[in-house]
Enzyme design. Structure first.
Site, PDB file in Angstrom:
ATOM      1  N   CYS A 145       0.881  -1.160   0.000  1.00 35.96           N
ATOM      2  CA  CYS A 145       0.000   0.000   0.000  1.00 35.96           C
ATOM      3  C   CYS A 145       0.918   1.208   0.000  1.00 35.96           C
ATOM      4  CB  CYS A 145      -0.926   0.009   1.208  1.00 35.96           C
ATOM      5  SG  CYS A 145      -2.090   1.403   1.195  1.00 35.96           S
ATOM      6  N   CYS A 184      -0.523   4.463   2.239  1.00 34.13           N
ATOM      7  CA  CYS A 184      -0.710   4.363   3.693  1.00 34.13           C
ATOM      8  C   CYS A 184      -0.393   2.933   4.122  1.00 34.13           C
ATOM      9  CB  CYS A 184      -2.118   4.785   4.096  1.00 34.13           C
ATOM     10  SG  CYS A 184      -3.423   3.986   3.135  1.00 34.13           S
ATOM     11  N   SER A 185      -1.378   2.206   4.632  1.00 34.68           N
ATOM     12  CA  SER A 185      -1.108   0.818   5.027  1.00 34.68           C
ATOM     13  C   SER A 185      -2.378  -0.015   4.937  1.00 34.68           C
ATOM     14  CB  SER A 185      -0.540   0.760   6.452  1.00 34.68           C
ATOM     15  OG  SER A 185      -1.427   1.396   7.375  1.00 34.68           O
ATOM     16  N   CYS A 186      -3.173   0.194   3.865  1.00 27.17           N
ATOM     17  CA  CYS A 186      -4.391  -0.602   3.688  1.00 27.17           C
ATOM     18  C   CYS A 186      -4.020  -2.082   3.597  1.00 27.17           C
ATOM     19  CB  CYS A 186      -5.124  -0.153   2.427  1.00 27.17           C
ATOM     20  SG  CYS A 186      -5.861   1.491   2.589  1.00 27.17           S
TER      21      CYS A 186
END
Length: 224
Positions: A120, A123-125
């Site tokens: 991702c 961000c950090s999906c």
């Protein structure tokens, strides 16, 4: 696969980034999380015991064991595998599972000529429902940037060396679309039950930074 989910192929990226600062960044992130937890606890907004139960649930009951069950079913059932690759969200519902995170789950299949990785970049999906808590390195800037630019080198850092002619595809997760890698089924597992197959599936193999355990590794672990 729909056009809107076009991946990044490794031959399009030949820039290299320095590894320095990785450890210090993760340490800073961990400190920030601990500080936030302390403040919220002191103000009475959260109960540490409740937080522990939530973390334990994602680590031990929710994932990545659910993802491993999904992969094992796909290995053992060709019809389910086809459904999974067509629409993973609907496929997992047939197993009595229902996603709560993200609008759509997409499964991408590793083959002898293609290897997939999930990242991702913004961000950090992450597909929490099927993989549990994301590893700290998944959220780090070095992983997010280097996976797109030099995926083969990142894989080598994780101990995965692929043939030079293997195409590496990097899939960029979003809040609306998240991915799970369907790793290749290890040789020597014909006739294995789904439960036994699930034991071969690692979290990293479903992110694409690792491979499924071999039959020999599973047998060695069972005999330990």
């Amino acid at each position: 696969m729909p056009d809107k989910h076009e991946p990044h192929d490794d031959h399009h990226h030949d820039h290299h980034h320095d590894h320095h600062g990785h450890g210090s960044e993760l340490s800073e992130m961990q400190l920030r999380v601990r500080a936030l937890e302390t403040v919220l606890t002191e103000k009475g907004y959260v109960d540490p015991a409740s937080l522990d139960r939530i973390v334990e649930a994602y680590e031990t009951r929710i994932g990545p064991h659910i993802g491993a069950r999904v992969v094992a079913r796909a290995w053992a059932d060709p019809a389910f595998k086809q459904k999974l690759l067509e629409d993973a969200s609907r496929a997992i519902e047939t197993m009595g599972l229902k996603q709560k995170v993200g609008d759509h789950l997409v499964a991408v299949e590793n083959t002898p000529t293609t290897h997939n990785m999930i990242v991702c970049t913004l961000c950090s999906c992450y597909p929490w429902d099927v993989l549990g808590l994301p590893p700290v390195w998944y959220k780090s800037t070095p992983y997010r940037s280097r996976s797109v630019k030099e995926p083969r080198t990142v894989l080598a850092d994780f101990g995965v060396t692929l043939p030079a002619d293997t195409t590496i595809r990097v899939w960029d997760s979003t809040a609306e679309t998240r991915f799970i890698v369907l790793p290749m089924r290890p040789d020597g597992t014909d006739g294995w039950s789904e439960e036994r197959l699930a034991a071969l599936v690692t979290r990293d193999s479903m992110i694409g930074t690792g491979l499924a355990k071999t039959a020999a590794e599973a047998n060695a672990g069972a005999g330990a």
